[in-house]
Design a protein around this motif. Sequence first.
Motif, PDB file in Angstrom:
ATOM      1  N   LEU A  21      11.388  -8.859 -14.665  1.00 55.41           N
ATOM      2  CA  LEU A  21      12.663  -8.651 -15.356  1.00 55.41           C
ATOM      3  C   LEU A  21      12.440  -8.471 -16.856  1.00 55.41           C
ATOM      4  O   LEU A  21      13.087  -7.630 -17.503  1.00 55.41           O
ATOM      5  N   GLY A  22      11.507  -9.232 -17.428  1.00 52.41           N
ATOM      6  CA  GLY A  22      11.195  -9.096 -18.842  1.00 52.41           C
ATOM      7  C   GLY A  22      10.669  -7.701 -19.167  1.00 52.41           C
ATOM      8  O   GLY A  22      11.036  -7.105 -20.192  1.00 52.41           O
ATOM      9  N   GLN A  23       9.826  -7.149 -18.281  1.00 49.59           N
ATOM     10  CA  GLN A  23       9.291  -5.809 -18.521  1.00 49.59           C
ATOM     11  C   GLN A  23      10.374  -4.734 -18.470  1.00 49.59           C
ATOM     12  O   GLN A  23      10.365  -3.779 -19.253  1.00 49.59           O
ATOM     13  N   LEU A  24      11.335  -4.904 -17.540  1.00 53.97           N
ATOM     14  CA  LEU A  24      12.435  -3.931 -17.455  1.00 53.97           C
ATOM     15  C   LEU A  24      13.341  -4.019 -18.680  1.00 53.97           C
ATOM     16  O   LEU A  24      13.773  -2.986 -19.219  1.00 53.97           O
ATOM     17  N   TYR A  25      13.620  -5.229 -19.156  1.00 51.88           N
ATOM     18  CA  TYR A  25      14.429  -5.378 -20.379  1.00 51.88           C
ATOM     19  C   TYR A  25      13.697  -4.791 -21.584  1.00 51.88           C
ATOM     20  O   TYR A  25      14.315  -4.212 -22.479  1.00 51.88           O
ATOM     21  N   PHE A  26      12.365  -4.939 -21.597  1.00 49.70           N
ATOM     22  CA  PHE A  26      11.578  -4.368 -22.686  1.00 49.70           C
ATOM     23  C   PHE A  26      11.745  -2.845 -22.707  1.00 49.70           C
ATOM     24  O   PHE A  26      11.900  -2.237 -23.771  1.00 49.70           O
TER      25      PHE A  26
ATOM     26  N   LEU B 272       7.590   1.150 -11.324  1.00 49.69           N
ATOM     27  CA  LEU B 272       8.472   2.261 -10.960  1.00 49.69           C
ATOM     28  C   LEU B 272       8.967   3.006 -12.203  1.00 49.69           C
ATOM     29  O   LEU B 272       9.258   2.389 -13.227  1.00 49.69           O
ATOM     30  N   THR B 273       9.053   4.293 -12.071  1.00 46.70           N
ATOM     31  CA  THR B 273       9.674   5.124 -13.110  1.00 46.70           C
ATOM     32  C   THR B 273      10.981   5.667 -12.541  1.00 46.70           C
ATOM     33  O   THR B 273      10.970   6.536 -11.649  1.00 46.70           O
ATOM     34  N   LEU B 274      12.088   5.118 -13.038  1.00 39.15           N
ATOM     35  CA  LEU B 274      13.412   5.448 -12.489  1.00 39.15           C
ATOM     36  C   LEU B 274      14.332   5.961 -13.592  1.00 39.15           C
ATOM     37  O   LEU B 274      14.193   5.564 -14.759  1.00 39.15           O
ATOM     38  N   PRO B 275      15.296   6.819 -13.243  1.00 39.73           N
ATOM     39  CA  PRO B 275      16.255   7.281 -14.258  1.00 39.73           C
ATOM     40  C   PRO B 275      17.199   6.185 -14.723  1.00 39.73           C
ATOM     41  O   PRO B 275      17.696   6.220 -15.849  1.00 39.73           O
ATOM     42  N   ASP B 276      17.435   5.190 -13.871  1.00 40.08           N
ATOM     43  CA  ASP B 276      18.376   4.115 -14.209  1.00 40.08           C
ATOM     44  C   ASP B 276      17.821   2.801 -13.660  1.00 40.08           C
ATOM     45  O   ASP B 276      17.664   2.633 -12.437  1.00 40.08           O
TER      46      ASP B 276
ATOM     47  N   CYS C   2       0.838  -1.212   0.000  1.00 35.17           N
ATOM     48  CA  CYS C   2       0.000   0.000   0.000  1.00 35.17           C
ATOM     49  C   CYS C   2       0.864   1.249   0.000  1.00 35.17           C
ATOM     50  O   CYS C   2       0.592   2.213  -0.737  1.00 35.17           O
ATOM     51  N   LEU C   3       1.899   1.248   0.821  1.00 37.56           N
ATOM     52  CA  LEU C   3       2.807   2.396   0.894  1.00 37.56           C
ATOM     53  C   LEU C   3       3.467   2.651  -0.458  1.00 37.56           C
ATOM     54  O   LEU C   3       3.502   3.790  -0.942  1.00 37.56           O
ATOM     55  N   VAL C   4       3.994   1.604  -1.070  1.00 38.45           N
ATOM     56  CA  VAL C   4       4.703   1.743  -2.350  1.00 38.45           C
ATOM     57  C   VAL C   4       3.758   2.272  -3.426  1.00 38.45           C
ATOM     58  O   VAL C   4       4.113   3.169  -4.210  1.00 38.45           O
ATOM     59  N   LYS C   5       2.534   1.753  -3.479  1.00 42.76           N
ATOM     60  CA  LYS C   5       1.568   2.219  -4.481  1.00 42.76           C
ATOM     61  C   LYS C   5       1.255   3.701  -4.305  1.00 42.76           C
ATOM     62  O   LYS C   5       1.135   4.450  -5.285  1.00 42.76           O
ATOM     63  N   GLN C   6       1.111   4.139  -3.049  1.00 40.37           N
ATOM     64  CA  GLN C   6       0.835   5.549  -2.800  1.00 40.37           C
ATOM     65  C   GLN C   6       2.025   6.424  -3.176  1.00 40.37           C
ATOM     66  O   GLN C   6       1.854   7.522  -3.723  1.00 40.37           O
ATOM     67  N   LEU C   7       3.226   5.950  -2.923  1.00 42.87           N
ATOM     68  CA  LEU C   7       4.423   6.715  -3.299  1.00 42.87           C
ATOM     69  C   LEU C   7       4.549   6.816  -4.820  1.00 42.87           C
ATOM     70  O   LEU C   7       4.891   7.878  -5.354  1.00 42.87           O
ATOM     71  N   ILE C   8       4.280   5.718  -5.512  1.00 40.14           N
ATOM     72  CA  ILE C   8       4.335   5.743  -6.976  1.00 40.14           C
ATOM     73  C   ILE C   8       3.296   6.717  -7.520  1.00 40.14           C
ATOM     74  O   ILE C   8       3.560   7.481  -8.464  1.00 40.14           O
ATOM     75  N   ALA C   9       2.097   6.711  -6.917  1.00 39.03           N
ATOM     76  CA  ALA C   9       1.045   7.626  -7.361  1.00 39.03           C
ATOM     77  C   ALA C   9       1.435   9.080  -7.145  1.00 39.03           C
ATOM     78  O   ALA C   9       0.973   9.974  -7.867  1.00 39.03           O
ATOM     79  N   ARG C  10       2.300   9.335  -6.141  1.00 37.38           N
ATOM     80  CA  ARG C  10       2.767  10.702  -5.858  1.00 37.38           C
ATOM     81  C   ARG C  10       4.108  10.999  -6.534  1.00 37.38           C
ATOM     82  O   ARG C  10       4.756  11.971  -6.216  1.00 37.38           O
ATOM     83  N   ARG C  11       4.510  10.103  -7.460  1.00 39.59           N
ATOM     84  CA  ARG C  11       5.759  10.243  -8.225  1.00 39.59           C
ATOM     85  C   ARG C  11       7.002  10.246  -7.337  1.00 39.59           C
ATOM     86  O   ARG C  11       8.022  10.839  -7.697  1.00 39.59           O
ATOM     87  N   ALA C  12       6.880   9.593  -6.212  1.00 38.18           N
ATOM     88  CA  ALA C  12       8.053   9.415  -5.335  1.00 38.18           C
ATOM     89  C   ALA C  12       8.625   8.020  -5.588  1.00 38.18           C
ATOM     90  O   ALA C  12       8.763   7.203  -4.682  1.00 38.18           O
ATOM     91  N   ASP C  13       8.958   7.719  -6.866  1.00 37.81           N
ATOM     92  CA  ASP C  13       9.378   6.371  -7.258  1.00 37.81           C
ATOM     93  C   ASP C  13      10.708   5.965  -6.629  1.00 37.81           C
ATOM     94  O   ASP C  13      10.896   4.796  -6.289  1.00 37.81           O
ATOM     95  N   SER C  14      11.626   6.905  -6.497  1.00 38.28           N
ATOM     96  CA  SER C  14      12.929   6.572  -5.907  1.00 38.28           C
ATOM     97  C   SER C  14      12.763   6.135  -4.461  1.00 38.28           C
ATOM     98  O   SER C  14      13.376   5.148  -4.024  1.00 38.28           O
ATOM     99  N   GLU C  15      11.925   6.860  -3.688  1.00 42.60           N
ATOM    100  CA  GLU C  15      11.664   6.471  -2.293  1.00 42.60           C
ATOM    101  C   GLU C  15      10.963   5.109  -2.250  1.00 42.60           C
ATOM    102  O   GLU C  15      11.249   4.281  -1.385  1.00 42.60           O
ATOM    103  N   ALA C  16      10.049   4.894  -3.202  1.00 41.89           N
ATOM    104  CA  ALA C  16       9.347   3.611  -3.255  1.00 41.89           C
ATOM    105  C   ALA C  16      10.323   2.479  -3.527  1.00 41.89           C
ATOM    106  O   ALA C  16      10.221   1.393  -2.919  1.00 41.89           O
ATOM    107  N   TYR C  17      11.276   2.707  -4.437  1.00 43.87           N
ATOM    108  CA  TYR C  17      12.244   1.650  -4.747  1.00 43.87           C
ATOM    109  C   TYR C  17      13.122   1.332  -3.546  1.00 43.87           C
ATOM    110  O   TYR C  17      13.427   0.160  -3.282  1.00 43.87           O
TER     111      TYR C  17
END
Length: 397
Positions: A333-338, A304-308, A267-282
Amino acid sequence: MIKILLLVIALIAGLIVGPDLAGNQGYVLISAANQTIEMSLTTLIILVIAAFAAFFVLEFLVRKLLSISSSTRGWFSGRKNKKARKLTNDGLMKLLEGDWKQAEKLVVKGASHSDAPLLNCLAAAEAAQGRGDVESRDRYLQKAADFGSDNLATSLTRAKLQYRQGQYEEALASLQGLIDAHPRNAILLTLLKDTYLQLQDWQALIRLLPSLKRVKALSDEEVHKLEIKAECGLMAYIATQKGSDGLLAHWNSLSRAARQQTSLIACLVKQLIARRADSEAYVILRENLKKQPDESLISLIPELTLPDYHPVILKLQELLRYNENNPVTNSALGQLYFREGKWAEARQHFERALEARPDVTDYAWLVDTLEKLNESGIANSVSREALKLALPPTSSS
């Protein structure tokens, strides 16, 4: 009985003494004003006994008349009570059948001579609400409250009807006035729980959970599910009001046991992603995946939307070393490689995921990957497989 005994004694005495007085009857003179009455003593005794006998007969007749009058009143009263009971029973049956208008009419008519008029008023209130007449419902409820015999039953009925009508604030007000006096009433606590859910008052619901568990209104499993729902709801509310910083501050204030629950982490991670706090979520995902590589957490990584993505890919590859055929890890892993444009690697992991378990989403990813690899023939074949999985099975005749 005593009076009859005295009369018998007097008669026996007269039979015994009478012969002796036959020759010597005596003389009695009674003078009052200008009137004088003369008689023998024997005559006076006979008159007194006759007067007593007449008095006893008169008393018997009066008692008999009063008894008949009381019986008549009791008969009429009993007849009215019997009719009221029939009206009430018929009305309750109509209430169960959903015939609100007839139910209201019967229970109201039977209320005046009912053994329990409070129940008639409560039934009438429910019937009135069934008709959609909230004003009449409240009038019947007030009449029930005026009896004062069971305020708990009246207040609970009022709250239930308000809840069914969607008047959640009013239902809450009705219930909060009862909770201090009846802290262990399971019906009250359950209705309060349902009201909090409708109002999304998550903090109040969390405070109520120990009481629900204590009175066994819910099983341990139900309490746990409700706790997760309430905590997730509270996190969503805090995230909306205070953003990701306020959400993380709230998260850190929770107990260690709560912060180790996978459902709450998700739940926490989903809320962070929704608030574009992806780095904190990761960071939170990475730390928790070290302790418990739970599939529900792994499935959140592709969101997650990450720079790297390179560190994330390395982390997933590390997890595969412990369970190389895990479909969720291979899919992530397949989605990240995509995303990285590494079509061959993506294809390899999607195919591994599908070997472990068929999944429509992974089929769709694999089709897109094959299209990128210019393998349209294989992509069409995979699409057909996905279609078979998506369509419901046809029954054979």
